[in-house]
Scaffold this motif. Structure first.
Motif, PDB file in Angstrom:
ATOM      1  N   GLU A  66       0.831  -1.202   0.000  1.00  0.00           N
ATOM      2  CA  GLU A  66       0.000   0.000   0.000  1.00  0.00           C
ATOM      3  C   GLU A  66       0.869   1.256   0.000  1.00  0.00           C
ATOM      4  N   GLY A 100      -0.057  -0.700  -8.749  1.00  0.00           N
ATOM      5  CA  GLY A 100      -1.003  -0.280  -7.722  1.00  0.00           C
ATOM      6  C   GLY A 100      -2.283   0.278  -8.326  1.00  0.00           C
ATOM      7  N   TYR A 108      -3.318   3.513  -2.695  1.00  0.00           N
ATOM      8  CA  TYR A 108      -3.106   2.647  -3.847  1.00  0.00           C
ATOM      9  C   TYR A 108      -2.583   1.308  -3.324  1.00  0.00           C
ATOM     10  N   GLN A 109      -3.138   0.188  -3.842  1.00  0.00           N
ATOM     11  CA  GLN A 109      -2.762  -1.133  -3.343  1.00  0.00           C
ATOM     12  C   GLN A 109      -2.470  -2.094  -4.484  1.00  0.00           C
ATOM     13  N   ALA A 110      -1.666  -3.112  -4.146  1.00  0.00           N
ATOM     14  CA  ALA A 110      -1.397  -4.229  -5.046  1.00  0.00           C
ATOM     15  C   ALA A 110      -1.096  -5.447  -4.185  1.00  0.00           C
ATOM     16  N   SER A 124       8.230   1.957  -3.728  1.00  0.00           N
ATOM     17  CA  SER A 124       7.013   2.383  -4.432  1.00  0.00           C
ATOM     18  C   SER A 124       7.403   3.529  -5.363  1.00  0.00           C
TER      19      SER A 124
END
Length: 143
Positions: A66, A100, A108-110, A124
């Motif tokens: 995140e 992300g 923002y997530q992955a 990131s």
């Protein structure tokens, strides 16, 4: 001789009018462009906080990476790109990149999994509002 005395001032006057008109027109366009840039873009740098869950990661466990992106303490929901690069400190061949996705409020997530134990560097890569930020943290993956 009389003709050249009349033509020279006329040509000089016409040239000044043309040059003056071009200069004035460009100033107008430039001013509008600069005004729009000032209204849309802050000079304050974007801030990116990097996290993952769970905090203690084991091999083959699903991990959510995140990035919380803000500018002037406000959420940034219009980032052009958010990538998570997870690279092994021990094996340069072992590296993954995850894209992300915005989940809301500048977050923002992955998701991904790491197949080997060891030490990793998580970076990131965030591109937003004409800026790029690359914070990184060390991640330990246990057996």
């Amino acid at each position: 001789m009389k003709i050249s005395r009349t033509i020279v001032p006329l040509l000089l006057g016409a040239t000044l009018l043309v040059l003056g008109g071009c200069s004035s027109d460009q100033t107008k366009h430039s001013g509008v462009h600069n005004m729009n840039m000032n209204m849309d873009m802050s000079m304050e740098p974007i801030k990116v906080e990097l996290h993952w869950s769970p905090e203690e990661v084991v091999v083959n466990q699903k991990v959510t990476f995140e990035a919380v992106v803000t500018q002037d303490a406000l959420a940034v929901d219009d980032a052009k790109e958010v990538l998570f690069e997870i690279a092994s400190k021990d094996d340069s061949e072992q590296k993954i990149e995850l894209k992300g996705k915005l989940v809301g409020d500048g977050i923002y997530q992955a998701e991904g999994t790491l197949e080997k134990e060891g030490q990793y560097i998580v970076t990131s890569h965030v591109t937003a509002r004409t800026q790029h930020s690359m914070p990184n943290k060390e991640l330990s993956v246990k057996p």
